[in-house]
Design a protein around this motif. Structure first.
Motif, PDB file in Angstrom:
ATOM      1  N   LEU A 145       0.823  -1.204   0.000  1.00 35.26           N
ATOM      2  CA  LEU A 145       0.000   0.000   0.000  1.00 35.26           C
ATOM      3  C   LEU A 145       0.858   1.254   0.000  1.00 35.26           C
ATOM      4  O   LEU A 145       0.562   2.226  -0.698  1.00 35.26           O
ATOM      5  N   ASP A 146       1.926   1.229   0.796  1.00 33.85           N
ATOM      6  CA  ASP A 146       2.786   2.401   0.879  1.00 33.85           C
ATOM      7  C   ASP A 146       3.484   2.658  -0.453  1.00 33.85           C
ATOM      8  O   ASP A 146       3.610   3.803  -0.895  1.00 33.85           O
ATOM      9  N   ALA A 147       3.921   1.561  -1.105  1.00 34.51           N
ATOM     10  CA  ALA A 147       4.607   1.722  -2.381  1.00 34.51           C
ATOM     11  C   ALA A 147       3.646   2.137  -3.491  1.00 34.51           C
ATOM     12  O   ALA A 147       4.005   2.909  -4.380  1.00 34.51           O
ATOM     13  N   GLY A 148       2.417   1.613  -3.438  1.00 36.77           N
ATOM     14  CA  GLY A 148       1.481   1.871  -4.530  1.00 36.77           C
ATOM     15  C   GLY A 148       0.654   3.125  -4.366  1.00 36.77           C
ATOM     16  O   GLY A 148       0.218   3.720  -5.350  1.00 36.77           O
ATOM     17  N   ILE A 149       0.419   3.557  -3.114  1.00 36.22           N
ATOM     18  CA  ILE A 149      -0.511   4.666  -2.884  1.00 36.22           C
ATOM     19  C   ILE A 149       0.104   5.766  -2.030  1.00 36.22           C
ATOM     20  O   ILE A 149      -0.291   6.916  -2.111  1.00 36.22           O
ATOM     21  N   GLY A 150       1.090   5.419  -1.234  1.00 31.15           N
ATOM     22  CA  GLY A 150       1.571   6.340  -0.206  1.00 31.15           C
ATOM     23  C   GLY A 150       2.049   7.682  -0.705  1.00 31.15           C
ATOM     24  O   GLY A 150       1.938   8.687  -0.001  1.00 31.15           O
ATOM     25  N   THR A 151       2.608   7.748  -1.925  1.00 33.77           N
ATOM     26  CA  THR A 151       3.110   9.029  -2.442  1.00 33.77           C
ATOM     27  C   THR A 151       2.298   9.522  -3.633  1.00 33.77           C
ATOM     28  O   THR A 151       2.787  10.336  -4.414  1.00 33.77           O
ATOM     29  N   ARG A 152       1.075   9.063  -3.757  1.00 37.61           N
ATOM     30  CA  ARG A 152       0.235   9.469  -4.880  1.00 37.61           C
ATOM     31  C   ARG A 152      -0.732  10.569  -4.444  1.00 37.61           C
ATOM     32  O   ARG A 152      -1.134  10.623  -3.276  1.00 37.61           O
ATOM     33  N   ILE A 153      -1.088  11.409  -5.389  1.00 37.92           N
ATOM     34  CA  ILE A 153      -2.092  12.440  -5.151  1.00 37.92           C
ATOM     35  C   ILE A 153      -3.136  12.355  -6.259  1.00 37.92           C
ATOM     36  O   ILE A 153      -2.867  11.849  -7.357  1.00 37.92           O
ATOM     37  N   THR A 154      -4.318  12.842  -5.943  1.00 36.70           N
ATOM     38  CA  THR A 154      -5.400  12.915  -6.924  1.00 36.70           C
ATOM     39  C   THR A 154      -5.879  14.358  -7.000  1.00 36.70           C
ATOM     40  O   THR A 154      -6.222  14.956  -5.978  1.00 36.70           O
ATOM     41  N   ALA A 174      -9.677  23.410  -8.290  1.00 34.28           N
ATOM     42  CA  ALA A 174      -9.018  22.113  -8.103  1.00 34.28           C
ATOM     43  C   ALA A 174      -8.898  21.770  -6.622  1.00 34.28           C
ATOM     44  O   ALA A 174      -8.704  22.656  -5.766  1.00 34.28           O
ATOM     45  N   ARG A 175      -9.002  20.492  -6.337  1.00 34.95           N
ATOM     46  CA  ARG A 175      -8.796  19.985  -4.974  1.00 34.95           C
ATOM     47  C   ARG A 175      -7.766  18.865  -5.047  1.00 34.95           C
ATOM     48  O   ARG A 175      -7.957  17.888  -5.775  1.00 34.95           O
ATOM     49  N   VAL A 176      -6.677  19.039  -4.320  1.00 33.66           N
ATOM     50  CA  VAL A 176      -5.590  18.056  -4.327  1.00 33.66           C
ATOM     51  C   VAL A 176      -5.733  17.169  -3.096  1.00 33.66           C
ATOM     52  O   VAL A 176      -5.637  17.640  -1.958  1.00 33.66           O
ATOM     53  N   ASP A 177      -5.988  15.889  -3.332  1.00 36.34           N
ATOM     54  CA  ASP A 177      -6.147  14.924  -2.245  1.00 36.34           C
ATOM     55  C   ASP A 177      -4.869  14.103  -2.104  1.00 36.34           C
ATOM     56  O   ASP A 177      -4.391  13.503  -3.082  1.00 36.34           O
ATOM     57  N   ASP A 178      -4.339  14.090  -0.898  1.00 36.71           N
ATOM     58  CA  ASP A 178      -3.163  13.279  -0.594  1.00 36.71           C
ATOM     59  C   ASP A 178      -3.633  11.878  -0.197  1.00 36.71           C
ATOM     60  O   ASP A 178      -4.296  11.712   0.834  1.00 36.71           O
ATOM     61  N   ASN A 179      -3.314  10.897  -1.021  1.00 38.60           N
ATOM     62  CA  ASN A 179      -3.780   9.540  -0.733  1.00 38.60           C
ATOM     63  C   ASN A 179      -3.248   9.012   0.594  1.00 38.60           C
ATOM     64  O   ASN A 179      -3.906   8.210   1.261  1.00 38.60           O
ATOM     65  N   ALA A 180      -2.043   9.454   0.965  1.00 31.22           N
ATOM     66  CA  ALA A 180      -1.470   8.988   2.231  1.00 31.22           C
ATOM     67  C   ALA A 180      -2.290   9.474   3.424  1.00 31.22           C
ATOM     68  O   ALA A 180      -2.288   8.840   4.487  1.00 31.22           O
ATOM     69  N   GLN A 181      -3.014  10.574   3.251  1.00 29.08           N
ATOM     70  CA  GLN A 181      -3.798  11.124   4.353  1.00 29.08           C
ATOM     71  C   GLN A 181      -4.971  10.206   4.707  1.00 29.08           C
ATOM     72  O   GLN A 181      -5.226   9.927   5.869  1.00 29.08           O
ATOM     73  N   PRO A 205      -5.239   6.114   8.568  1.00 29.41           N
ATOM     74  CA  PRO A 205      -5.976   5.267   9.526  1.00 29.41           C
ATOM     75  C   PRO A 205      -5.836   3.782   9.233  1.00 29.41           C
ATOM     76  O   PRO A 205      -5.713   2.968  10.150  1.00 29.41           O
ATOM     77  N   LEU A 206      -5.836   3.427   7.942  1.00 31.50           N
ATOM     78  CA  LEU A 206      -5.657   2.024   7.581  1.00 31.50           C
ATOM     79  C   LEU A 206      -4.259   1.541   7.950  1.00 31.50           C
ATOM     80  O   LEU A 206      -4.091   0.412   8.429  1.00 31.50           O
ATOM     81  N   SER A 207      -3.267   2.398   7.746  1.00 31.90           N
ATOM     82  CA  SER A 207      -1.899   2.031   8.115  1.00 31.90           C
ATOM     83  C   SER A 207      -1.770   1.814   9.615  1.00 31.90           C
ATOM     84  O   SER A 207      -1.093   0.880  10.068  1.00 31.90           O
ATOM     85  N   ARG A 208      -2.433   2.674  10.391  1.00 33.85           N
ATOM     86  CA  ARG A 208      -2.380   2.508  11.856  1.00 33.85           C
ATOM     87  C   ARG A 208      -3.084   1.213  12.274  1.00 33.85           C
ATOM     88  O   ARG A 208      -2.628   0.521  13.195  1.00 33.85           O
ATOM     89  N   LEU A 209      -4.205   0.895  11.610  1.00 36.58           N
ATOM     90  CA  LEU A 209      -4.898  -0.353  11.917  1.00 36.58           C
ATOM     91  C   LEU A 209      -4.024  -1.556  11.591  1.00 36.58           C
ATOM     92  O   LEU A 209      -3.925  -2.503  12.383  1.00 36.58           O
TER      93      LEU A 209
END
Length: 299
Positions: A53-62, A151-158, A162-166
């Motif tokens: 998840l960290d490699a695939g999503i952690g540094t991505r933005i939408t 435009a709204r920039v969403d940080d996927n890591a944000q 919670p999932l990472s903490r779980l």
């Protein structure tokens, strides 16, 4: 004394008369190893999922362009895309096609993703940042806002946090369960060793009269307990492996990327296979220490 040692080798089979299939200890160890392997597999699988998840999503933005006017929305999308291309640290950049967005919305809005009711969809841009650029995400937001006010920039890591903490909490729980199972296995060996000593106290006294030392007597018990632990350990491993393969097959049929990322790589299976070997070594060590201390007290 050397001749005595050879005699004790023959007496080894009678010192603990229960067969490995009849006594309770190997089956208790099998249950402990079964639970230990499952807990360890859960921890290793969650670790793999966290890294994936960290490699695939952690540094991505939408980037979402939420302008209602379609012409202005398209213009802002093109401007934001062009601006992002000039920023340092942009690894990949892609405008998500409207057809793909409609496909994502189809489970909730039906076929066409709401196009039949002329539901406006935001223009979306997917971007992967380098670790350095992700640390300066506020600058990325400001640069996009200059050319695309809606435009709204969403940080996927944000939202991933919670999932990472779980996942982290569940990994700690799995590790704690493994330690508890190891402790319970050691306690089982201690109880089995003490029960064997109490049952065969008279035999041990005879062995001492024949010249056997405490270490020689301990080896007799230690070897039989090691065989019981080896049998129980691999029975538990095989049962756990069957369960894990069954679960993996069911998860694979679901087609879920999130659940599929929790698979076990080859290295994790090597760790699981090594657990029964570690269990045997632990049983031998605990049995030796327990028996030597007990012999020192009652003889």
């Amino acid at each position: 004394m050397k001749g005595g040692v050879r005699k004790f080798g023959a007496a080894d089979r009678r010192l603990l008369p229960e067969g490995r299939l009849a006594g309770p200890m190997p089956w208790v160890i099998a249950i402990m190893m079964f639970l230990t392997v499952l807990a360890a597999a859960a921890g290793l699988g969650l670790g793999t999922a966290a890294r994936t998840l960290d490699a695939g999503i952690g540094t991505r933005i939408t980037v979402q362009i939420v302008e209602a006017n379609p012409d202005r929305r398209e213009a802002e999308a093109e401007a934001a895309l062009a601006r992002l291309e000039t920023l340092p640290g942009i690894v990949t950049l892609r405008r998500i096609p409207d057809a793909e967005l409609a496909g994502l919305l189809e489970p909730w809005l039906g076929a066409g993703g709401g196009a039949e009711v002329d539901l406006p969809m935001p223009a979306m841009i997917d971007a992967e940042l380098s670790a350095e650029a992700h640390g300066r995400i506020d600058e990325v937001r400001a640069a996009v806002a200059e050319v695309a006010p809606s435009a709204r920039v969403d940080d996927n890591a944000q939202w991933l946090a919670p999932l990472s903490r779980l996942i982290s909490a569940l990994r700690w729980l799995a590790g704690g369960l493994v330690l508890l199972m190891i402790g319970a296995t050691a306690a089982t060996v201690v109880l089995a060793a003490r029960a064997a000593l109490d049952t065969h106290r008279a035999t041990i006294e005879v062995l001492h009269l024949m010249g056997a030392t405490d270490i020689q007597v301990a080896r007799l018990f230690q070897r039989r307990i090691a065989l019981d632990a080896l049998f129980g350990g691999f029975v538990g491993l095989l049962a756990a492996a069957a369960v894990l393969l069954l679960i993996g097959d069911r998860v694979g049929k679901l087609g879920s990327e999130l659940l599929g990322s929790a698979g076990l790589p080859a290295g994790a299976w090597a760790v699981l296979v090594a657990l029964p070997v570690g269990g045997v070594l632990l049983a031998m060590l605990v049995a030796r220490v327990t028996i030597l201390r007990a012999l020192g007290r009652f003889l």
